[in-house]
Design an enzyme around this catalytic site. Structure first.
Site, PDB file in Angstrom:
ATOM      1  N   ARG A  46       0.883  -1.026   0.072  1.00  0.00           N
ATOM      2  CA  ARG A  46      -0.081  -0.104   0.101  1.00  0.00           C
ATOM      3  C   ARG A  46       0.642   1.095  -0.093  1.00  0.00           C
ATOM      4  O   ARG A  46       2.168   1.154   0.228  1.00  0.00           O
ATOM      5  CB  ARG A  46      -0.980  -0.007   1.244  1.00  0.00           C
ATOM      6  CG  ARG A  46      -0.490  -0.572   2.326  1.00  0.00           C
ATOM      7  CD  ARG A  46      -0.043   0.273   3.695  1.00  0.00           C
ATOM      8  NE  ARG A  46      -0.245   1.740   3.490  1.00  0.00           N
ATOM      9  CZ  ARG A  46       1.026   2.256   3.675  1.00  0.00           C
ATOM     10  NH1 ARG A  46       2.024   2.064   3.936  1.00  0.00           N
ATOM     11  NH2 ARG A  46       0.543   3.644   3.681  1.00  0.00           N
ATOM     12  N   GLY A  47       0.146   2.403  -0.253  1.00  0.00           N
ATOM     13  CA  GLY A  47       0.695   3.668  -0.200  1.00  0.00           C
ATOM     14  C   GLY A  47       1.050   3.764  -1.631  1.00  0.00           C
ATOM     15  O   GLY A  47       1.442   2.932  -2.383  1.00  0.00           O
ATOM     16  N   ALA A  48       0.910   5.014  -2.240  1.00  0.00           N
ATOM     17  CA  ALA A  48       0.546   5.551  -3.503  1.00  0.00           C
ATOM     18  C   ALA A  48       1.904   5.047  -4.454  1.00  0.00           C
ATOM     19  O   ALA A  48       1.880   4.099  -5.398  1.00  0.00           O
ATOM     20  CB  ALA A  48       0.470   6.878  -3.920  1.00  0.00           C
ATOM     21  N   ARG A  89      -7.264  -0.760  -7.118  1.00  0.00           N
ATOM     22  CA  ARG A  89      -7.475   0.372  -6.192  1.00  0.00           C
ATOM     23  C   ARG A  89      -7.602   1.736  -6.913  1.00  0.00           C
ATOM     24  O   ARG A  89      -6.658   2.167  -7.896  1.00  0.00           O
ATOM     25  CB  ARG A  89      -6.381   0.776  -5.045  1.00  0.00           C
ATOM     26  CG  ARG A  89      -6.513  -0.345  -4.331  1.00  0.00           C
ATOM     27  CD  ARG A  89      -5.617  -0.135  -2.849  1.00  0.00           C
ATOM     28  NE  ARG A  89      -6.305   0.615  -2.001  1.00  0.00           N
ATOM     29  CZ  ARG A  89      -5.551   1.343  -0.845  1.00  0.00           C
ATOM     30  NH1 ARG A  89      -4.398   1.170  -0.703  1.00  0.00           N
ATOM     31  NH2 ARG A  89      -6.385   2.372  -0.228  1.00  0.00           N
ATOM     32  N   GLN A 196      -2.991   2.473   9.697  1.00  0.00           N
ATOM     33  CA  GLN A 196      -1.534   2.506   9.208  1.00  0.00           C
ATOM     34  C   GLN A 196      -0.536   3.321  10.007  1.00  0.00           C
ATOM     35  O   GLN A 196       0.622   3.059  10.150  1.00  0.00           O
ATOM     36  CB  GLN A 196      -1.531   3.164   7.594  1.00  0.00           C
ATOM     37  CG  GLN A 196      -2.223   2.381   6.648  1.00  0.00           C
ATOM     38  CD  GLN A 196      -3.520   2.498   6.529  1.00  0.00           C
ATOM     39  OE1 GLN A 196      -4.479   2.805   7.685  1.00  0.00           O
ATOM     40  NE2 GLN A 196      -4.184   2.385   5.529  1.00  0.00           N
ATOM     41  N   ASP A 237      -1.977  10.897  -2.471  1.00  0.00           N
ATOM     42  CA  ASP A 237      -2.459   9.688  -3.374  1.00  0.00           C
ATOM     43  C   ASP A 237      -2.646  10.229  -4.842  1.00  0.00           C
ATOM     44  O   ASP A 237      -2.677   9.529  -5.732  1.00  0.00           O
ATOM     45  CB  ASP A 237      -3.559   8.932  -2.891  1.00  0.00           C
ATOM     46  CG  ASP A 237      -3.082   7.954  -1.771  1.00  0.00           C
ATOM     47  OD1 ASP A 237      -3.023   8.205  -0.439  1.00  0.00           O
ATOM     48  OD2 ASP A 237      -2.833   6.684  -2.108  1.00  0.00           O
ATOM     49  N   ASN A 247      -5.653  12.341  -0.055  1.00  0.00           N
ATOM     50  CA  ASN A 247      -4.719  11.585   0.909  1.00  0.00           C
ATOM     51  C   ASN A 247      -5.552  10.635   1.760  1.00  0.00           C
ATOM     52  O   ASN A 247      -6.763  10.730   1.810  1.00  0.00           O
ATOM     53  CB  ASN A 247      -3.524  12.323   1.703  1.00  0.00           C
ATOM     54  CG  ASN A 247      -2.686  11.594   2.256  1.00  0.00           C
ATOM     55  OD1 ASN A 247      -1.829  10.682   1.631  1.00  0.00           O
ATOM     56  ND2 ASN A 247      -2.421  11.604   3.559  1.00  0.00           N
TER      57      ASN A 247
HETATM   58  O1  MRU Z   1      -4.848   3.206   2.022  1.00  0.00           O
HETATM   59  P1  MRU Z   1      -3.158   3.360   1.742  1.00  0.00           P
HETATM   60  O2  MRU Z   1      -2.574   2.837   3.199  1.00  0.00           O
HETATM   61  O3  MRU Z   1      -2.683   2.834   0.731  1.00  0.00           O
HETATM   62  O4  MRU Z   1      -3.186   4.925   1.967  1.00  0.00           O
HETATM   63  C1  MRU Z   1      -1.752   5.466   1.744  1.00  0.00           C
HETATM   64  C2  MRU Z   1      -1.980   6.922   2.053  1.00  0.00           C
HETATM   65  O5  MRU Z   1      -2.747   7.569   2.004  1.00  0.00           O
HETATM   66  C3  MRU Z   1      -0.421   7.637   1.925  1.00  0.00           C
HETATM   67  O6  MRU Z   1      -0.372   8.948   2.871  1.00  0.00           O
HETATM   68  C4  MRU Z   1      -0.086   8.188   0.690  1.00  0.00           C
HETATM   69  O7  MRU Z   1      -0.298   6.829  -0.388  1.00  0.00           O
HETATM   70  C5  MRU Z   1       1.084   8.657   0.239  1.00  0.00           C
HETATM   71  S1  MRU Z   1       2.375   7.590   0.430  1.00  0.00           S
HETATM   72  C6  MRU Z   1       4.129   8.034   0.124  1.00  0.00           C
END
Ligand code: MRU
Length: 346
Positions: A46-48, A89, A196, A237, A247
């Site tokens: 996870r994370g963009a 996603r 998270q 994101d 985000n």
């Molecule tokens: O649902 P997630 O855990 O994928 O969400 C992640 C976030 O919202 C992060 O802040 C975003 O992806 C930036 S990560 C460098």
């Protein structure tokens, strides 16, 4: 050294199963595109930026067994693979950015034999992975300029090594500031529903010996009112052309609070997180997730059976609430519409 979240190893994707952290550090190895899709969907990865890298590796997994004899047949399979991965996603634009890169790479090399194109696609995916690592470092160098000795900074979700193939976006700024010898402390919001912040950010920052204090999401206002927060740093994101930023759900709450308390609010994100095709945040697709994530914590039900649930994974912070956006090309300040274009589209 930052933990290795995702990697190409021995013809497989290797990734940390983030749903098990912080209790277990376990890697998943897979050569199966459906398993990778499931890992993205369930937030094992996870994370963009990390989702973008996973998407690029996913394309390699999806086409590696192709028996296509010519580019036309191969392209048909490739486009199906890309569509499938894109259905995992919807919000993080980095996924679609990486898929587009992979598609363009294949089409640019259409005159070559299919076997050759497959090899080129693997090289391209590894390049996306490697560039993400370098971009994290560049963003962090700019961002660390904003951190002063004795700062108390606040963050939400996890925008660290676990969200990228490098050492992170918002958390990368903290690692760089620490490397530069600055003294500061971090408040990590726990980030309901999937925690998270509590599970990943607290673990990651402690591992890197950054001074971190975990708070429940609803404690941020009182901290700010007591003048215990100097700056807020978050990841993103998807950022629209006007700077509106999607985000993790709860980011907008923090931006409103920071604005009320006159606390600077910074977004840290690479160019691949910008969606230049959309004018404002109104056009950002927001992922709605399974109600179970709200009604249960670690498989234990906490809400009455039959209760209605609202569970968006992201919110959009209007650009008017951002102090600046830190990118690998520098720090972008208002007016965003013009300055984003100048900094990133030149
Ligand atoms: O649902 P997630 O855990 O994928 O969400 C992640 C976030 O919202 C992060 O802040 C975003 O992806 C930036 S990560 C460098």
């Amino acid at each position: 050294m930052a933990i290795e979240t995702i990697k190409w190893e021995k013809a497989k994707v290797k990734l940390i199963d983030q749903t098990l952290l912080p209790l277990k550090l376990k890697y998943i190895y897979t050569a199966d595109i459906m398993r990778l899709w499931q890992a993205i969907k369930t937030l094992q990865v996870r994370g963009a930026p990390a989702i973008g890298v996973a998407g690029a590796f996913g394309v390699v997994l999806g086409i590696q067994k192709s028996k296509a004899k010519n580019f036309k047949q191969f392209a048909k399979e490739l486009l199906e693979v890309i569509k499938y991965l894109g259905s995992s996603r919807p919000t993080a634009i980095n996924l679609f950015w990486a898929l587009e890169w992979m598609k363009n790479t294949a089409f640019k090399n259409r005159a070559k034999p299919v076997g050759e194109i497959k090899k080129i696609l693997l090289k391209q995916a590894i390049k996306i992975w490697d560039e993400d690592r370098q971009i994290c470092r560049r963003m962090a160098k700019y961002g660390a300029r904003l951190i002063k000795n004795n700062d108390r900074v606040l963050t939400i979700c996890n925008a660290g090594a676990l969200a990228t193939s490098g050492f992170g976006t918002a958390l990368g700024v903290f690692y760089q500031a620490k490397n530069e010898g600055k003294k500061f402390m971090v408040y990590a919001c726990e980030t309901r529903p999937l925690l998270q912040g509590a599970r990943l950010t607290a673990w990651e920052l402690m591992r890197e010996k950054v001074d971190v204090t975990l708070i429940c999401d609803n404690m941020a206002a009182s901290l700010m009112e007591r003048k215990l927060v100097d700056k807020v740093f978050v990841g993103a994101d998807r950022i629209a052309a006007n700077g509106d930023t999607a985000n993790k759900i709860g980011t907008y709450n923090l931006a409103v609070l920071a604005n009320y308390h006159k606390i600077p609010f910074y977004v840290v994100a690479p160019k691949s997180t910008f969606d230049f095709k959309i004018k404002s945040g109104k056009e950002i697709p927001i992922e709605q997730r399974n109600p179970d994530e709200v009604t249960s914590v670690f498989g234990k039900r906490i809400a009455p059976l039959g209760v209605k649930i609202y569970n968006p994974a992201f919110d959009v912070t209007p650009h008017s609430l951002l102090t600046a956006i830190v990118t690998e090309k520098g720090i972008i300040k208002p007016a965003y519409q013009k300055n984003i274009k100048n900094a990133l589209c030149g």
